[in-house]
Each structure stands twice: as structure tokens, then as C-alpha cells.
Motif scaffolding. Structure first.
Motif, short mmCIF file in Angstrom:
data_model
loop_
_atom_site.label_atom_id
_atom_site.label_comp_id
_atom_site.label_asym_id
_atom_site.label_seq_id
_atom_site.Cartn_x
_atom_site.Cartn_y
_atom_site.Cartn_z
N PHE A 259 0.85 -1.18 0.00
CA PHE A 259 0.00 0.00 0.00
C PHE A 259 0.89 1.23 0.00
N TYR A 260 0.66 2.12 -0.97
CA TYR A 260 1.45 3.34 -1.05
C TYR A 260 0.52 4.54 -0.94
N PRO A 261 0.57 5.28 0.19
CA PRO A 261 -0.35 6.42 0.37
C PRO A 261 -0.04 7.57 -0.58
N ILE A 262 -1.09 8.20 -1.08
CA ILE A 262 -0.98 9.39 -1.93
C ILE A 262 -1.49 10.56 -1.11
N GLY A 263 -0.60 11.45 -0.71
CA GLY A 263 -0.92 12.50 0.25
C GLY A 263 -2.11 13.38 -0.10
N ASN A 264 -2.26 13.73 -1.37
CA ASN A 264 -3.32 14.65 -1.77
C ASN A 264 -4.61 13.96 -2.19
N LEU A 265 -4.63 12.64 -2.08
CA LEU A 265 -5.80 11.88 -2.51
C LEU A 265 -6.61 11.48 -1.27
N ASN A 266 -7.71 12.18 -1.04
CA ASN A 266 -8.50 11.89 0.16
C ASN A 266 -9.97 12.20 -0.08
N THR A 267 -10.78 11.79 0.87
CA THR A 267 -12.20 12.11 0.86
C THR A 267 -12.66 12.21 2.30
N THR A 268 -13.93 12.48 2.49
CA THR A 268 -14.48 12.64 3.83
C THR A 268 -15.63 11.67 4.04
N ILE A 269 -15.58 10.96 5.16
CA ILE A 269 -16.70 10.11 5.56
C ILE A 269 -17.78 11.00 6.16
N VAL A 270 -19.02 10.76 5.79
CA VAL A 270 -20.14 11.54 6.32
C VAL A 270 -21.23 10.60 6.81
N ALA A 271 -22.04 11.11 7.71
CA ALA A 271 -23.30 10.46 8.08
C ALA A 271 -24.41 11.26 7.39
N ALA A 272 -25.17 10.60 6.52
CA ALA A 272 -26.18 11.29 5.71
C ALA A 272 -27.57 10.74 6.00
N TRP A 273 -28.58 11.58 5.77
CA TRP A 273 -29.97 11.15 5.95
C TRP A 273 -30.88 11.98 5.06
N ASN A 274 -32.01 11.42 4.73
CA ASN A 274 -32.99 12.11 3.91
C ASN A 274 -33.65 13.23 4.71
N GLN A 275 -33.85 14.39 4.10
CA GLN A 275 -34.45 15.52 4.80
C GLN A 275 -35.88 15.22 5.26
N GLN A 276 -36.52 14.23 4.64
CA GLN A 276 -37.87 13.84 5.05
C GLN A 276 -37.86 12.89 6.25
N ASN A 277 -36.69 12.48 6.68
CA ASN A 277 -36.60 11.54 7.80
C ASN A 277 -36.94 12.25 9.11
N LYS A 278 -37.95 11.76 9.79
CA LYS A 278 -38.44 12.40 11.01
C LYS A 278 -38.11 11.60 12.27
N ASN A 279 -37.23 10.63 12.15
CA ASN A 279 -36.88 9.79 13.28
C ASN A 279 -36.08 10.61 14.30
N GLN A 280 -36.67 10.89 15.45
CA GLN A 280 -36.02 11.73 16.45
C GLN A 280 -34.81 11.03 17.08
N THR A 281 -34.86 9.71 17.18
CA THR A 281 -33.70 9.00 17.73
C THR A 281 -32.52 9.12 16.78
N ARG A 282 -32.79 9.10 15.47
CA ARG A 282 -31.72 9.35 14.50
C ARG A 282 -31.05 10.68 14.77
N ASN A 283 -31.86 11.69 15.04
CA ASN A 283 -31.34 13.02 15.32
C ASN A 283 -30.47 13.02 16.56
N ARG A 284 -30.88 12.29 17.59
CA ARG A 284 -30.13 12.22 18.84
C ARG A 284 -28.82 11.46 18.65
N ILE A 285 -28.84 10.41 17.83
CA ILE A 285 -27.61 9.65 17.56
C ILE A 285 -26.60 10.53 16.83
#
Length: 300
Positions: A259-285
Motif C-alpha cells: 500500500f502506497y499512500p498518496i498524500g493529496n488523494l483523500n475524501t471525507t466520511i459523512v453520516a447522511a440522511w434524507n431531509q424527510q426523515n423524522k426519526n427523532q432517535t436518528r437526530n439524537r444519535i
């Protein structure tokens, strides 16, 4: 310092005007000035640069704004949770991780800690999905939280997301292919090999290809599409070609891979959800996860 001083300071940061701050707080302007001066005296440094026409944060003031904002968010979340301790309503929460990309390996531990805190009154299920499965599930509001990559969701205006962690990519190959010489990536050798990509259902693959061309010297003719990341890794593990992945146990524990790391090659992990999602526990998590990330940054 006290909560009143912090409230006055953050309000003044927002409006950058003593008169407007006093009006918003329903107090007199001298009261605001007195509280800010007292806070500066206790801290031992100035929070604002003042002139007859403008008000700007000092460098120390900007640091305190960030710290006070994060602390206020944490306190508010704790207050809300304490107030609702009696609520024992059971809910279902479905969380999905993008499979094979190293996302799960990186994020399962912090999620597991948080899940343990909710499991007594929440039924939480965890799935692993391909790009297509994840994007479809988020689009159709079939999951409450999708742990995926930023490029997959950033242009989808029906989704919300919070950034979790930046991950770096590197070139992975079977040692028999000889893509490194004296621990240096042999670009000429890299350009001779098939380059496997998981493309099916991926919304961010075109941007990823551009970054590979820019930062790793890959050319378009090398790209070979695969249905999922597991297929990519199987080809790499059998010495059929190379790929760009984040470091993961699957890579680290295979003595036949390099494995050879490439310093400028990266991305970001995100937690995503649909704007219509109304699950309040999801919001708390999500809120608890943000707090956990803030705490881990401060402790590192």
C-alpha cells in the motif's frame, strides 16, 4: 466566567454591534459592555478589536468563540436528554455503512459506543451496502443514517449530512506487480496496469477519477469498472491490477499486498440522511456522534 457572560459574548459575535446585541438580549448597552469586560478580565486577554466603526474578533476571541459554541451545544444536548430520561418509547433505527471502502472499519467503533447507549430503548439494525444500494436507500428514505463518502451526497439537495472523518487513499497492489521501487511509487509501472474502480451506482466516481489522474498519474484508458468494492479487491488480491483504497484491515493483514499512500488523494466520511426523515432517535444519535468526534479531537 458564567453562562450570562458566555451568552452575551456569543450574541455579540453574531451581531458585531453592542446596541443590536443589547436589543436582542433585552438589556442595556452598558450591561453588555460590563459583562464582556468582566469576561476579558477573567480570561486575561481581549476578545474583540474595537473601533468607532467596526467590531472584530481577536485571534484569541475566535478560539473562544469556537470553544464556547461547542461547549454550549454539548450542554444543551445533555440538558435535553436529561429532561427526557423518562421517555421510554421504543423506536427502530436503521444504519447502513458503505461496504468494502474502509468506512465501516473506521467508523464502527465510535458508532458501536453510541449504539450501546441507545440499545435499551431502541432497536438498531446495521447493514452494509454498495454505492447503488446506499444511494437508493437514502433517496427513498429507507434508512435513517447512511455512513458513506462526501462525493456521493454533496450534490443531492434532498439529503442532509454531517462530516465525520477525512480519510486518505493510496495505491494498493499485489507485490508481484512491483509498483514500488525502494519504497517509492513507480509511476511508469503504475501506468501500465489495469486500474479497478467500483462504479455501479456511484455518484462520486467521476470526481474520484479526476483526482486519480491529477494526484496519482492514472490515465483514463487504465480504468476498469467493477460492480462493487469487493470485486475491486478480489482483482487486486489476485494480481490482476491495482486500485486506490483507504488503508483497512483487509489491506494491512494481507502480506501479499503493498500500500502506497498518496498524500493529496483523500475524501471525507459523512453520516447522511434524507431531509424527510423524522426519526427523532436518528437526530439524537447524530448529535451524540458529533459530540464524540469533538471530544476525540480535543483529547488527541
Amino acid at each position: 466566567m458564567n453562562s450570562t457572560q458566555i451568552e452575551y459574548f456569543l450574541t455579540l459575535c453574531k451581531y458585531k454591534n453592542y446596541s443590536e446585541t443589547a436589543r436582542r438580549l433585552y438589556v442595556s448597552q452598558p450591561t453588555v459592555s460590563k459583562q464582556i469586560s468582566a469576561l476579558e478580565e477573567e480570561l486575561g486577554f481581549k476578545l474583540f478589536h474595537r473601533s468607532t466603526t467596526s467590531l472584530h474578533l481577536t485571534m484569541q476571541g475566535a478560539m473562544m468563540k469556537k470553544a464556547f459554541t461547542e461547549a454550549t451545544d454539548i450542554i444543551e444536548e445533555a440538558r435535553s436528554e436529561a429532561k427526557n430520561l423518562h421517555d421510554q418509547i421504543s423506536e427502530n433505527v436503521r444504519i447502513a455503512f458503505l461496504e468494502g471502502s474502509g468506512v465501516a472499519a473506521i467508523m464502527l467503533d465510535p458508532f458501536s459506543d453510541i449504539i450501546q447507549q441507545f440499545r435499551s430503548k431502541t432497536n438498531i439494525s446495521i447493514d452494509f451496502m454498495t454505492h447503488k444500494q446506499m444511494n437508493d436507500a437514502l433517496k427513498n428514505n429507507e434508512i435513517d443514517i447512511g455512513v458513506t463518502l462526501l462525493d456521493e451526497v454533496r450534490n443531492n439537495h434532498t439529503l442532509d449530512y454531517t462530516r465525520l472523518k477525512v480519510i486518505n487513499f493510496g495505491i494498493v497492489a499485489h507485490k508481484s506487480l512491483g509498483v514500488t521501487q525502494n519504497n517509492i511509487l513507480d509511476i511508469s509501472r503504475v501506468r501500465q496496469l489495469p486500474f479497478y474502480l467500483s462504479t455501479e451506482g456511484s455518484l462520486g466516481v467521476k470526481n474520484f477519477q479526476k483526482e486519480l489522474e491529477e494526484h496519482a498519474g492514472i490515465n483514463k484508458a487504465q480504468f476498469v469498472s467493477q460492480p462493487n468494492i469487493d470485486s475491486v479487491m478480489l482483482n487486486v488480491e489476485h494480481g490482476m491490477g491495482i486500485a486506490a483504497v483507504s488503508s483497512s484491515p483487509r489491506v494491512e493483514n494481507n502480506d501479499e499486498l503493498e500500500f502506497y499512500p498518496i498524500g493529496n488523494l483523500n475524501t471525507t466520511i459523512v453520516a447522511a440522511w434524507n431531509q424527510q426523515n423524522k426519526n427523532q432517535t436518528r437526530n439524537r444519535i447524530i448529535k451524540r456522534l458529533r459530540r464524540s468526534i469533538i471530544e476525540s479531537r480535543h483529547s488527541s
